[in-house]
Write a protein that holds these residues in place. Sequence first.
Motif, PDB file in Angstrom:
ATOM      1  N   GLN A 126      61.249  37.866 102.344  1.00  0.00           N
ATOM      2  CA  GLN A 126      60.662  36.531 102.368  1.00  0.00           C
ATOM      3  C   GLN A 126      61.471  35.562 101.510  1.00  0.00           C
ATOM      4  O   GLN A 126      61.690  34.412 101.901  1.00  0.00           O
ATOM      5  CB  GLN A 126      59.211  36.594 101.867  1.00  0.00           C
ATOM      6  N   ARG A 127      61.913  36.020 100.334  1.00  0.00           N
ATOM      7  CA  ARG A 127      62.732  35.158  99.473  1.00  0.00           C
ATOM      8  C   ARG A 127      64.067  34.824 100.146  1.00  0.00           C
ATOM      9  O   ARG A 127      64.543  33.682 100.094  1.00  0.00           O
ATOM     10  CB  ARG A 127      62.993  35.862  98.138  1.00  0.00           C
ATOM     11  N   HIS A 128      64.654  35.820 100.804  1.00  0.00           N
ATOM     12  CA  HIS A 128      65.947  35.619 101.462  1.00  0.00           C
ATOM     13  C   HIS A 128      65.834  34.616 102.608  1.00  0.00           C
ATOM     14  O   HIS A 128      66.751  33.809 102.823  1.00  0.00           O
ATOM     15  CB  HIS A 128      66.468  36.955 101.983  1.00  0.00           C
ATOM     16  N   TRP A 129      64.720  34.639 103.332  1.00  0.00           N
ATOM     17  CA  TRP A 129      64.539  33.661 104.404  1.00  0.00           C
ATOM     18  C   TRP A 129      64.430  32.251 103.843  1.00  0.00           C
ATOM     19  O   TRP A 129      64.917  31.298 104.456  1.00  0.00           O
ATOM     20  CB  TRP A 129      63.294  34.022 105.229  1.00  0.00           C
ATOM     21  N   MET A 130      63.802  32.108 102.695  1.00  0.00           N
ATOM     22  CA  MET A 130      63.784  30.801 102.034  1.00  0.00           C
ATOM     23  C   MET A 130      65.193  30.391 101.622  1.00  0.00           C
ATOM     24  O   MET A 130      65.535  29.201 101.649  1.00  0.00           O
ATOM     25  CB  MET A 130      62.865  30.851 100.811  1.00  0.00           C
ATOM     26  N   GLU A 131      65.998  31.364 101.276  1.00  0.00           N
ATOM     27  CA  GLU A 131      67.384  31.099 100.867  1.00  0.00           C
ATOM     28  C   GLU A 131      68.232  30.603 102.031  1.00  0.00           C
ATOM     29  O   GLU A 131      68.895  29.563 101.936  1.00  0.00           O
ATOM     30  CB  GLU A 131      67.968  32.392 100.295  1.00  0.00           C
ATOM     31  N   ILE A 132      68.200  31.330 103.151  1.00  0.00           N
ATOM     32  CA  ILE A 132      69.103  30.964 104.249  1.00  0.00           C
ATOM     33  C   ILE A 132      68.640  29.690 104.949  1.00  0.00           C
ATOM     34  O   ILE A 132      69.473  28.914 105.446  1.00  0.00           O
ATOM     35  CB  ILE A 132      69.252  32.119 105.261  1.00  0.00           C
ATOM     36  N   THR A 133      67.329  29.444 105.013  1.00  0.00           N
ATOM     37  CA  THR A 133      66.873  28.209 105.663  1.00  0.00           C
ATOM     38  C   THR A 133      67.214  26.979 104.828  1.00  0.00           C
ATOM     39  O   THR A 133      67.287  25.870 105.368  1.00  0.00           O
ATOM     40  CB  THR A 133      65.352  28.254 105.910  1.00  0.00           C
ATOM     41  N   GLN A 134      67.431  27.171 103.510  1.00  0.00           N
ATOM     42  CA  GLN A 134      67.827  26.052 102.655  1.00  0.00           C
ATOM     43  C   GLN A 134      69.270  25.633 102.875  1.00  0.00           C
ATOM     44  O   GLN A 134      69.599  24.451 102.861  1.00  0.00           O
ATOM     45  CB  GLN A 134      67.678  26.422 101.168  1.00  0.00           C
ATOM     46  N   HIS A 135      70.140  26.601 103.079  1.00  0.00           N
ATOM     47  CA  HIS A 135      71.574  26.347 102.985  1.00  0.00           C
ATOM     48  C   HIS A 135      72.313  26.438 104.315  1.00  0.00           C
ATOM     49  O   HIS A 135      73.516  26.144 104.357  1.00  0.00           O
ATOM     50  CB  HIS A 135      72.202  27.332 101.994  1.00  0.00           C
ATOM     51  N   LEU A 136      71.640  26.861 105.370  1.00  0.00           N
ATOM     52  CA  LEU A 136      72.320  27.003 106.656  1.00  0.00           C
ATOM     53  C   LEU A 136      71.700  26.063 107.683  1.00  0.00           C
ATOM     54  O   LEU A 136      70.508  25.755 107.616  1.00  0.00           O
ATOM     55  CB  LEU A 136      72.195  28.440 107.166  1.00  0.00           C
ATOM     56  N   PRO A 137      72.479  25.609 108.649  1.00  0.00           N
ATOM     57  CA  PRO A 137      71.900  24.798 109.739  1.00  0.00           C
ATOM     58  C   PRO A 137      70.967  25.645 110.601  1.00  0.00           C
ATOM     59  O   PRO A 137      71.077  26.883 110.625  1.00  0.00           O
ATOM     60  CB  PRO A 137      73.126  24.340 110.532  1.00  0.00           C
ATOM     61  N   VAL A 138      70.081  24.986 111.302  1.00  0.00           N
ATOM     62  CA  VAL A 138      69.090  25.693 112.124  1.00  0.00           C
ATOM     63  C   VAL A 138      69.765  26.636 113.103  1.00  0.00           C
ATOM     64  O   VAL A 138      69.270  27.747 113.368  1.00  0.00           O
ATOM     65  CB  VAL A 138      68.201  24.673 112.868  1.00  0.00           C
ATOM     66  N   SER A 139      70.913  26.251 113.625  1.00  0.00           N
ATOM     67  CA  SER A 139      71.606  27.051 114.635  1.00  0.00           C
ATOM     68  C   SER A 139      72.032  28.420 114.123  1.00  0.00           C
ATOM     69  O   SER A 139      72.298  29.329 114.913  1.00  0.00           O
ATOM     70  CB  SER A 139      72.829  26.291 115.154  1.00  0.00           C
ATOM     71  N   LYS A 140      72.109  28.606 112.806  1.00  0.00           N
ATOM     72  CA  LYS A 140      72.575  29.878 112.235  1.00  0.00           C
ATOM     73  C   LYS A 140      71.462  30.708 111.617  1.00  0.00           C
ATOM     74  O   LYS A 140      71.711  31.805 111.108  1.00  0.00           O
ATOM     75  CB  LYS A 140      73.655  29.613 111.187  1.00  0.00           C
ATOM     76  N   TRP A 141      70.236  30.208 111.655  1.00  0.00           N
ATOM     77  CA  TRP A 141      69.149  30.925 110.998  1.00  0.00           C
ATOM     78  C   TRP A 141      68.966  32.331 111.545  1.00  0.00           C
ATOM     79  O   TRP A 141      68.714  33.267 110.787  1.00  0.00           O
ATOM     80  CB  TRP A 141      67.840  30.150 111.142  1.00  0.00           C
ATOM     81  N   TYR A 142      69.066  32.507 112.838  1.00  0.00           N
ATOM     82  CA  TYR A 142      68.836  33.812 113.456  1.00  0.00           C
ATOM     83  C   TYR A 142      70.127  34.604 113.678  1.00  0.00           C
ATOM     84  O   TYR A 142      70.099  35.654 114.333  1.00  0.00           O
ATOM     85  CB  TYR A 142      68.095  33.651 114.786  1.00  0.00           C
ATOM     86  N   TRP A 143      71.251  34.128 113.129  1.00  0.00           N
ATOM     87  CA  TRP A 143      72.538  34.804 113.308  1.00  0.00           C
ATOM     88  C   TRP A 143      73.113  35.328 111.995  1.00  0.00           C
ATOM     89  O   TRP A 143      73.970  36.210 112.011  1.00  0.00           O
ATOM     90  CB  TRP A 143      73.558  33.844 113.933  1.00  0.00           C
ATOM     91  N   TYR A 144      72.643  34.834 110.874  1.00  0.00           N
ATOM     92  CA  TYR A 144      73.344  35.055 109.612  1.00  0.00           C
ATOM     93  C   TYR A 144      73.085  36.450 109.035  1.00  0.00           C
ATOM     94  O   TYR A 144      71.940  36.830 108.776  1.00  0.00           O
ATOM     95  CB  TYR A 144      72.912  33.997 108.588  1.00  0.00           C
ATOM     96  N   ASP A 145      74.149  37.216 108.825  1.00  0.00           N
ATOM     97  CA  ASP A 145      74.137  38.502 108.121  1.00  0.00           C
ATOM     98  C   ASP A 145      72.898  39.327 108.475  1.00  0.00           C
ATOM     99  O   ASP A 145      72.039  39.605 107.629  1.00  0.00           O
ATOM    100  CB  ASP A 145      74.193  38.270 106.604  1.00  0.00           C
ATOM    101  N   LEU A 146      72.844  39.760 109.727  1.00  0.00           N
ATOM    102  CA  LEU A 146      71.648  40.429 110.227  1.00  0.00           C
ATOM    103  C   LEU A 146      71.422  41.801 109.597  1.00  0.00           C
ATOM    104  O   LEU A 146      70.346  42.377 109.734  1.00  0.00           O
ATOM    105  CB  LEU A 146      71.742  40.565 111.752  1.00  0.00           C
ATOM    106  N   GLN A 147      72.436  42.331 108.906  1.00  0.00           N
ATOM    107  CA  GLN A 147      72.277  43.628 108.265  1.00  0.00           C
ATOM    108  C   GLN A 147      71.481  43.533 106.964  1.00  0.00           C
ATOM    109  O   GLN A 147      71.051  44.544 106.420  1.00  0.00           O
ATOM    110  CB  GLN A 147      73.656  44.244 107.988  1.00  0.00           C
ATOM    111  N   TYR A 148      71.335  42.323 106.438  1.00  0.00           N
ATOM    112  CA  TYR A 148      70.580  42.145 105.195  1.00  0.00           C
ATOM    113  C   TYR A 148      69.404  41.213 105.453  1.00  0.00           C
ATOM    114  O   TYR A 148      69.483  40.014 105.301  1.00  0.00           O
ATOM    115  CB  TYR A 148      71.471  41.566 104.094  1.00  0.00           C
ATOM    116  N   TRP A 149      68.293  41.771 105.853  1.00  0.00           N
ATOM    117  CA  TRP A 149      67.066  41.020 106.065  1.00  0.00           C
ATOM    118  C   TRP A 149      67.282  39.756 106.908  1.00  0.00           C
ATOM    119  O   TRP A 149      66.900  38.662 106.528  1.00  0.00           O
ATOM    120  CB  TRP A 149      66.409  40.631 104.734  1.00  0.00           C
TER     121      TRP A 149
END
Length: 559
Positions: A91-114
């Motif tokens: 849950q914390r990591h999802w808050m992290e990636i949604t802060q710093h990545l564009p919407v287009s990369k939310w479901y693509w970024y480093d799928l091996q780590y949460w």
Amino acid sequence: MGKSVEKKRVQDEIEDKVEDKGQDPCSNEEYDESFYGSPIYDFLFPFRPAGSQWLTEWIIIMFALIIRCAIGLGPYSGHNDPPLHGDFEAQRHWMEITQHLPVSKWYWYDLQYWGLDYPPLTAYHSYLLGKLGSFFSPEWFELDKSRGYESQGLKNYMRFTVLLSEALLYMPAVVYFTKWVGRRRNQSPIGQFIAAAAILFQPSLMLIDHGHFQYNSVMLGFTVYAINNLLDEFYAPAAVCFVLSICFKQMSLYYAPIFFAYLLGRSLFFPSFNIPRFFSISIATSVSLLALYVPFYITGGIEGILQSVTRIFPFGRGIFEDKVANFWCVVNTVVKFKVLFTNEELRFYSLVLTVAGFLPAMILIMLYPRKHLLPYALAASSMSFYLFSFQVHEKTILVPLLPITLLFTSRDWNVLSMVSWINNVGLFTLWPLLKREGLELQYFVCFFLSNWLIGNFSFITPRFLPKVLTPGPSISSVRENYRRRSLLPHSIFWKLIIVSSYIGMFVFHYVDFFVEVPPRYPDLWVILNCAIGFVSFSLFWLWTYYKFCTLLKKSINDL
């Protein structure tokens, strides 16, 4: 035509007032309140005067929040457990990636780590909470650098976000539901609040959201809001709320057959074919779903949407991973499904069994869309998914437990006893998970607290208990004129089943604590836990259908 529609409307109102009230041989109008003879009734009894009733709601909510805060003082999923940690880190990591990545990369970024694998509304929720948290401490959500970050400040903030989400979305919905049902059944205000308290103190949800750490209350809150809108006959808002529930967690799809059938039945069959209602529901559903996915289409095109769907539905995995109290896991101890069948075949068999499980409830609620039948239909459908569907986790029991727990609004002692029992079984099946995360104390305290509050231990109350020791009249005054109720049903068959299951739970906890598991079978105790849960859930699922059909027949005969 006008008279026919009006007649149907009147019939609908009559059927919605049908109360599933059993014939209690010891019934007495003086004691005809839900959970009479329980500590929770005694605690709230002083607030019966009309001028004090507004305090009752706030007392219940504040006490519920305090208990949740106490649970949150314990450990959480993945605490000090590198490298992946657990659900807290997810849950914390999802808050992290949604802060710093564009919407287009939310479901693509480093799928091996949460990698993000929940629907869009969870992503937006994570973005909002991450933005708020970054205002207090940006290092909590620094991209990549904050992985595995564990500090008391972060823990306090994350726990607070769960409390806030539940207080805003779940608790008001439950209170409204109990008030609506109570008013229709001429239940006293104190009875309505007692039912709300019984629902809010369901131990499984408290322990998973505030102990293990998740935001299930958001999904369940939207579901209750959808039910409330159906009760008020606001069908388009109900569709929107249910879309929001699905788009927060895909497990809400366990309710989808019933919501779809009920809305379709109210549009096409009852009281008559209603074209404006049908189109309003269709438009509301489509627009709300499109609104949630538009940002993904704009930034990533159709590929971005497909990636989101692929992540949400992991059909590439096996039929189950962790041990869970459903058909596939329990029967697999005898029949090795993963050896005998391919993954594709298991998906097909799972689909067939799941559909066969919920189809009767779906058809009946579509042909006879009655409000008082909704909790039973939702329970039957969601339990079918839990028992037979693909990739079920132990935490998924919260989905069928929601409509089941809403039946605490009933005044039928048999229903209350069955609901209380299956809530205890649901908590029991969570034991291996909670034990693994160091939440043993919270497990036992919540079990005893929730059962004590609703009077499950009232049968051991000493007959000579001085009245001064109870704040209300019920426990002290229950004597020769009123048989003490222990929340066991009147049926001998169900008494045997429930008592046997409790004995099985006690034996399991004894061997789990004091008997070494055989090295050859390291999962033996977990399988025993799952087997007790599976048998109990299956029998309760059949009882749900029995009760659903009984009430439907009564409703039809009363026309």
